[in-house]
Write a protein that holds these residues in place. Sequence first.
Motif, short mmCIF file in Angstrom:
data_model
loop_
_atom_site.label_atom_id
_atom_site.label_comp_id
_atom_site.label_asym_id
_atom_site.label_seq_id
_atom_site.Cartn_x
_atom_site.Cartn_y
_atom_site.Cartn_z
N THR A 65 17.02 -25.28 -31.66
CA THR A 65 16.44 -24.57 -32.54
C THR A 65 16.29 -23.55 -31.26
O THR A 65 15.00 -24.27 -31.36
CB THR A 65 15.75 -24.65 -33.83
OG1 THR A 65 16.31 -25.67 -34.88
CG2 THR A 65 15.80 -22.90 -34.30
N VAL A 84 16.69 -16.00 -33.34
CA VAL A 84 16.44 -17.18 -33.39
C VAL A 84 18.04 -17.83 -33.77
O VAL A 84 18.66 -17.95 -34.45
CB VAL A 84 15.72 -17.82 -34.46
CG1 VAL A 84 15.63 -19.44 -35.26
CG2 VAL A 84 14.77 -17.18 -34.88
N THR A 143 6.86 -23.43 -25.34
CA THR A 143 7.55 -22.62 -24.72
C THR A 143 8.58 -22.77 -23.01
O THR A 143 7.18 -23.83 -22.67
CB THR A 143 7.02 -21.21 -24.71
OG1 THR A 143 7.00 -20.61 -26.05
CG2 THR A 143 7.82 -20.41 -23.95
N ALA A 172 7.09 -29.68 -31.02
CA ALA A 172 8.37 -29.07 -30.71
C ALA A 172 7.14 -27.61 -31.68
O ALA A 172 6.92 -29.04 -32.65
CB ALA A 172 9.26 -28.80 -31.15
N PRO A 173 7.33 -27.13 -32.18
CA PRO A 173 7.98 -25.85 -30.91
C PRO A 173 6.70 -25.85 -29.34
O PRO A 173 5.94 -25.84 -29.39
CB PRO A 173 7.40 -23.90 -31.45
CG PRO A 173 6.45 -24.66 -32.95
CD PRO A 173 6.73 -26.23 -33.21
N ASP A 204 11.62 -24.46 -30.82
CA ASP A 204 11.43 -24.45 -32.48
C ASP A 204 11.26 -26.16 -32.66
O ASP A 204 10.47 -26.88 -33.63
CB ASP A 204 12.09 -23.79 -33.15
CG ASP A 204 11.27 -22.53 -33.20
OD1 ASP A 204 9.99 -21.99 -32.51
OD2 ASP A 204 11.84 -21.15 -33.54
N ALA A 205 13.00 -26.37 -32.52
CA ALA A 205 13.10 -27.48 -33.19
C ALA A 205 14.33 -28.74 -32.26
O ALA A 205 14.89 -27.54 -31.54
CB ALA A 205 13.71 -28.10 -34.19
N ARG A 258 14.76 -19.95 -29.72
CA ARG A 258 13.75 -18.10 -30.46
C ARG A 258 13.32 -17.53 -28.83
O ARG A 258 13.30 -17.82 -28.08
CB ARG A 258 12.41 -18.36 -31.23
CG ARG A 258 11.69 -17.71 -31.80
CD ARG A 258 11.00 -17.47 -32.85
NE ARG A 258 10.32 -18.43 -32.11
CZ ARG A 258 8.93 -19.30 -31.60
NH1 ARG A 258 8.39 -18.09 -31.55
NH2 ARG A 258 8.46 -20.01 -32.01
N LYS A 299 20.68 -22.02 -34.34
CA LYS A 299 20.43 -22.68 -34.42
C LYS A 299 22.06 -23.59 -33.27
O LYS A 299 22.98 -22.75 -33.76
CB LYS A 299 20.69 -23.65 -35.38
CG LYS A 299 20.67 -25.19 -35.59
CD LYS A 299 20.27 -25.71 -36.62
CE LYS A 299 20.09 -26.88 -36.74
NZ LYS A 299 19.53 -27.61 -38.72
N THR A 321 11.51 -20.59 -26.38
CA THR A 321 10.84 -20.96 -27.12
C THR A 321 11.68 -22.10 -27.60
O THR A 321 12.49 -21.92 -28.56
CB THR A 321 9.59 -20.95 -28.26
OG1 THR A 321 9.31 -19.77 -27.35
CG2 THR A 321 8.85 -21.93 -29.38
#
Length: 198
Positions: free
Chosen positions: A163, A170, A130, A127-128, A110-111, A165, A172, A108
């Motif tokens: 970012t 998670v 997948t 975002a987010p 996230d950002a 996940r 970055k 995923t």
Amino acid sequence: MSGIGPVEPGEDTYHRPEPPLTGATGPRIRLTVPPRHRRKAALGVAAALIAGGCVYVLNSPSPPPEPPPPWPSQVVGFAYGGVAPKGEHAGAFTFGVTVSTEPGRRVTIDAVTQPSAALAVSTEPPAPFTVPAGGSREVLVTVYVLDCGEVPRNAGLPFLDVTLRNERAVQKQSRILGGGYPEDLGTAVQKTCDRSTP
């Protein structure tokens, strides 16, 4: 006949052993176990087998634990897709990115950001989102110039911060997009800032 005398034994009063079998070297012996003793013996054998099985199970080595899943950054890739048609906003640079994952590993996003505070970033889909396991996803990234006086002209442009996940963690990371991304973004920033200069 009258008189008192010793009692004579009758026929078959004395036990006579059976003749031995042909080829046998001695008398035949029969061993019999009463039924109640047979039952006890069977229960004892069953109990011994169960106890032995329990000891084996308790003392047998356990299988090694499953290895943890890989970090999300280890199973995802980013490929620059080139300049996309211009968006609605002046001074915006839109480009395509293909995000792919390894088989069996979904990730995923996230950002998606840019390391420079003078630039803003948006994505489509937002975002987010997948990326399925073993699949890929096309993402449109738009970079907006917020401050021409602070925007990096060379060193900071190749990086795109993401970012990531998955089921493990998670993370970055700063990703360097090749394939002409730094040059295309530098040209777009230059044009935007040249137009805004009085």
